[in-house]
Write an enzyme that holds these catalytic residues in place. Sequence first.
Site, short mmCIF file in Angstrom:
data_model
loop_
_atom_site.label_atom_id
_atom_site.label_comp_id
_atom_site.label_asym_id
_atom_site.label_seq_id
_atom_site.Cartn_x
_atom_site.Cartn_y
_atom_site.Cartn_z
N ASN A 1 -0.23 15.79 14.22
CA ASN A 1 1.00 15.88 13.46
C ASN A 1 1.83 17.12 13.75
O ASN A 1 3.03 17.15 13.50
CB ASN A 1 0.69 15.83 11.95
CG ASN A 1 -0.26 16.93 11.52
OD1 ASN A 1 -1.38 17.02 12.04
ND2 ASN A 1 0.15 17.76 10.59
N SER B 1 -0.15 6.10 6.44
CA SER B 1 0.74 6.42 5.32
C SER B 1 2.10 5.78 5.56
O SER B 1 2.69 5.97 6.63
CB SER B 1 0.88 7.93 5.17
OG SER B 1 1.69 8.27 4.06
N ALA B 2 2.62 5.05 4.59
CA ALA B 2 3.84 4.26 4.79
C ALA B 2 5.06 5.11 5.13
O ALA B 2 5.90 4.70 5.94
CB ALA B 2 4.13 3.42 3.54
N HIS B 3 5.17 6.29 4.52
CA HIS B 3 6.42 7.04 4.70
C HIS B 3 6.53 7.69 6.07
O HIS B 3 7.56 8.28 6.40
CB HIS B 3 6.60 8.07 3.58
CG HIS B 3 5.76 9.28 3.68
ND1 HIS B 3 6.24 10.50 4.11
CD2 HIS B 3 4.45 9.49 3.36
CE1 HIS B 3 5.28 11.41 4.06
NE2 HIS B 3 4.19 10.81 3.61
N GLN C 1 0.32 9.47 12.34
CA GLN C 1 1.44 9.69 13.26
C GLN C 1 1.48 8.66 14.39
O GLN C 1 2.40 8.70 15.21
CB GLN C 1 1.34 11.10 13.86
CG GLN C 1 1.41 12.22 12.84
CD GLN C 1 2.77 12.36 12.17
OE1 GLN C 1 3.78 11.92 12.70
NE2 GLN C 1 2.79 12.98 10.99
N THR D 1 -3.85 0.24 -10.74
CA THR D 1 -2.89 -0.85 -10.59
C THR D 1 -2.04 -0.65 -9.35
O THR D 1 -1.46 0.43 -9.15
CB THR D 1 -1.98 -0.92 -11.83
OG1 THR D 1 -2.79 -1.12 -12.99
CG2 THR D 1 -0.98 -2.06 -11.70
N CYS E 1 2.62 20.14 4.76
CA CYS E 1 1.57 20.37 3.77
C CYS E 1 1.15 21.84 3.71
O CYS E 1 0.66 22.31 2.69
CB CYS E 1 0.35 19.51 4.08
SG CYS E 1 0.73 17.75 4.15
N ALA F 1 -2.25 8.49 2.73
CA ALA F 1 -3.29 8.73 3.72
C ALA F 1 -4.33 9.73 3.23
O ALA F 1 -5.51 9.62 3.58
CB ALA F 1 -2.67 9.23 5.02
N THR F 2 -3.94 10.71 2.43
CA THR F 2 -4.91 11.68 1.93
C THR F 2 -5.99 10.98 1.11
O THR F 2 -7.19 11.24 1.27
CB THR F 2 -4.22 12.77 1.09
OG1 THR F 2 -3.34 13.52 1.93
CG2 THR F 2 -5.24 13.71 0.47
#
Length: 360
Positions: A142, A186-188, A170, A224, A306, A72-73
């Site tokens: 968040n 963001s996937a995680h 979130q 890639t 963070c 996401a960043t």
Amino acid sequence: MIYLDYQATTPLAPEARDAMMRWLDGPGGDGFGNPHSPHRMGRMARAAIELAREQVAALMPPGGRVIFTGGATEALNLAIRGTGRGLGGSVAVSAIEHAAVLDTARDLGGCHVLGVNAPGQCDLDGTLPGDTRLVAVMQVNNEIGTIQPTADWYVRARAAGALCLCDAVQAYGKVPLAAADMIAISAHKFHGPKGVGALWLRDGVELAEVQTGGGQEFGLRSGTLSPALIAGMGAAAQLARERMEEDAAHIAALWHRARDLFADWQLNGSADARWYGNLNIRRDRLDVARLMSDCRNVMFSAGSACASGSGRPSHVLKAIGLSDAAAKSSIRLGFGRYTTMEEIEQAAALIGAAAKAQDI
């Protein structure tokens, strides 16, 4: 150990892990191809990425495309910098945005900070500068979990002739997403792997690349792509879509139980306009560092992962009016799909006992 830090990261869903394994082949397998190569192995890997793109897009608004990023960043940087190439103008951001938005907007100059009210929502009465080109308001905060009036800010941005960016890190996979011109995820944060995210871009929105190279993602993002990470993200997105109502009901039950167990603590942020998987609470004169040491088998947070270790009070808690002392006496408990009621009860007993020991 009891894991209650779902805002920092979420456990990888077994379904996401299974989807990833196909693309982690070693010698002798056919799943390690470069998805940008024209041969058969490359085309197979590319097909996995395009399937995941569809799975991720299924939870986005209609009329846009998904651009995969490293997280996401990167997505937020691409949105903020990529829409401002040579334009100047102000970027209006809420005071409780993630550092990926605040620091990027400040780095570009012309950053205008929108205030928030005591419950933790961005104030719609805030003034937009006349040269505003972009408005950035997150959907779910968040640190304190408050749901922002993102849809209303989208309307205001359009009326001002500006674009609207939503940090939905979130929110994605948990609640329906609000309208925006760009959405970062963001996937995680929804049980996918770390190291992969996406920027959703509404049709017609112009974006310039901010890093040069191969331009693999629509000429806008070079590098890639990882079929394994993206396949895991796609599987996690599909699972979130299928389980959204079930997950929300489970998390609401955890929230109400946790509120009862921590009834003598003060809640930070709105009790109603929030995602129930986030419980940010405080206790007068609490030594949070000592509490975390005494409860080392309970994984919780003093704020954003963070910003941990900075020693500064949370900018989010300061923005809603807390003093430095109150902000530093706050903890964040995050729970979700794989949290059990027993874990909530055990954690509350351990944290409560350790906090009361400090009163002696």
